[in-house]
Design an enzyme around this catalytic site. Structure first.
Site, short mmCIF file in Angstrom:
data_model
loop_
_atom_site.label_atom_id
_atom_site.label_comp_id
_atom_site.label_asym_id
_atom_site.label_seq_id
_atom_site.Cartn_x
_atom_site.Cartn_y
_atom_site.Cartn_z
N CYS A 24 0.84 -1.20 0.00
CA CYS A 24 0.00 0.00 0.00
C CYS A 24 0.88 1.25 0.00
O CYS A 24 0.56 2.24 -0.66
CB CYS A 24 -0.96 0.01 1.19
SG CYS A 24 -2.39 -1.09 0.96
N ASP A 56 10.62 -6.88 -8.29
CA ASP A 56 10.85 -7.36 -6.93
C ASP A 56 12.23 -6.90 -6.45
O ASP A 56 13.22 -6.96 -7.19
CB ASP A 56 10.76 -8.90 -6.90
CG ASP A 56 10.59 -9.42 -5.48
OD1 ASP A 56 9.51 -9.96 -5.17
OD2 ASP A 56 11.53 -9.28 -4.66
N HIS A 113 -6.49 -3.03 -1.28
CA HIS A 113 -5.83 -3.93 -0.35
C HIS A 113 -6.69 -5.18 -0.13
O HIS A 113 -7.75 -5.11 0.48
CB HIS A 113 -5.54 -3.25 0.99
CG HIS A 113 -4.83 -4.17 1.95
ND1 HIS A 113 -3.46 -4.22 2.05
CD2 HIS A 113 -5.31 -5.12 2.78
CE1 HIS A 113 -3.13 -5.15 2.92
NE2 HIS A 113 -4.23 -5.71 3.38
N ASN A 151 1.55 -16.57 -3.39
CA ASN A 151 1.65 -17.28 -2.12
C ASN A 151 0.47 -16.91 -1.24
O ASN A 151 0.06 -15.74 -1.18
CB ASN A 151 2.96 -16.91 -1.42
CG ASN A 151 4.17 -17.49 -2.13
OD1 ASN A 151 4.13 -18.63 -2.57
ND2 ASN A 151 5.22 -16.71 -2.27
N GLY A 179 4.85 -19.26 2.80
CA GLY A 179 5.88 -18.25 3.07
C GLY A 179 5.43 -16.85 2.67
O GLY A 179 6.28 -15.97 2.51
N HIS A 184 -0.60 -8.56 1.20
CA HIS A 184 -1.35 -7.80 0.19
C HIS A 184 -1.25 -8.64 -1.07
O HIS A 184 -0.13 -8.91 -1.54
CB HIS A 184 -0.70 -6.41 0.03
CG HIS A 184 -1.38 -5.50 -0.97
ND1 HIS A 184 -1.76 -4.21 -0.65
CD2 HIS A 184 -1.72 -5.68 -2.27
CE1 HIS A 184 -2.31 -3.64 -1.73
NE2 HIS A 184 -2.30 -4.52 -2.73
N HIS A 222 -0.60 -10.47 -4.25
CA HIS A 222 0.37 -10.17 -5.31
C HIS A 222 0.67 -11.41 -6.11
O HIS A 222 0.59 -12.53 -5.61
CB HIS A 222 1.66 -9.57 -4.74
CG HIS A 222 2.31 -10.40 -3.67
ND1 HIS A 222 1.88 -10.41 -2.36
CD2 HIS A 222 3.37 -11.25 -3.72
CE1 HIS A 222 2.64 -11.22 -1.66
NE2 HIS A 222 3.55 -11.75 -2.45
P1 AMP Z 1 5.76 -13.24 -0.76
O1 AMP Z 1 6.77 -14.06 -0.05
O2 AMP Z 1 4.96 -13.98 -1.79
O3 AMP Z 1 4.86 -12.47 0.22
O4 AMP Z 1 6.57 -12.17 -1.59
C1 AMP Z 1 6.80 -10.87 -1.19
C2 AMP Z 1 7.80 -10.31 -2.16
O5 AMP Z 1 7.83 -8.90 -2.01
C3 AMP Z 1 9.22 -10.82 -1.94
O6 AMP Z 1 9.68 -11.46 -3.14
C4 AMP Z 1 10.01 -9.54 -1.63
O7 AMP Z 1 11.31 -9.55 -2.18
C5 AMP Z 1 9.14 -8.46 -2.26
N1 AMP Z 1 9.27 -7.15 -1.66
C6 AMP Z 1 9.17 -6.81 -0.35
N2 AMP Z 1 9.32 -5.49 -0.19
C7 AMP Z 1 9.52 -4.97 -1.43
C8 AMP Z 1 9.76 -3.65 -1.94
N3 AMP Z 1 9.82 -2.58 -1.13
N4 AMP Z 1 9.92 -3.48 -3.28
C9 AMP Z 1 9.86 -4.56 -4.11
N5 AMP Z 1 9.64 -5.82 -3.69
C10 AMP Z 1 9.47 -6.02 -2.38
ZN ZN Z 2 -1.86 -3.28 1.19
#
Ligand code: AMP
Ligand code: ZN
Length: 112
Positions: A7, A30, A46, A87, A93, A98, A100
């Site tokens: 967000c 990422d 969200h 995920n 994990g 949020h 994605h």
């Molecule tokens: P998940 O484990 O499916 O929740 O993936 C979350 C993803 O968000 C991970 O691959 C992180 O590397 C990525 N992530 C977390 N913070 C950021 C950020 N500020 N900018 C870009 N990617 C992010």
């Molecule tokens: Zn959010």
């Protein structure tokens, strides 16, 4: 959602390397890539995870998947192939609560 990293990215409070944006979704690289190309696609609304999807989100979900194809073109993996992952919950994990979709590609991906 005040404590949500994604967000904050949507609001512009945390910087991101944007790939695509419209009124309803955002795609950005990422920060910790696990493949040569690793992009995240998120709804601006969200939603905690796929588990929280409601009937009213059906147009949004279709829009996301429609745009995933376009985003794959933009980042150059549409022809070579890619993987889409979302995920959900603890065992997966899921770190960011949020919804994605990870787009992974740009190289041969592990099959397991
Ligand atoms: P998940 O484990 O499916 O929740 O993936 C979350 C993803 O968000 C991970 O691959 C992180 O590397 C990525 N992530 C977390 N913070 C950021 C950020 N500020 N900018 C870009 N990617 C992010
Ligand atoms: Zn959010």
């Amino acid at each position: 959602m005040e404590d949500c990293v994604f967000c904050k990215i949507i609001k512009g409070d945390i910087p991101s390397k944007k790939v695509y944006e419209d009124d309803d979704i955002l795609a950005f690289y990422d920060i910790n890539p696990i493949a040569k190309v690793h992009v995240l696609v998120i709804p601006k609304k969200h939603i905690t995870s796929l588990l929280e999807l409601k009937e009213e989100d059906k147009d949004l979900l279709f829009h996301i998947f429609n745009k995933i194809n376009e985003i794959a073109e933009i980042v150059g993996v549409a022809k070579t192939g890619f993987r889409v992952i979302s995920n959900v919950g603890e065992d997966s994990g899921q770190a960011v609560k949020h919804l994605h979709f990870h787009i992974l590609g740009g190289e041969k991906l592990p099959t397991r």
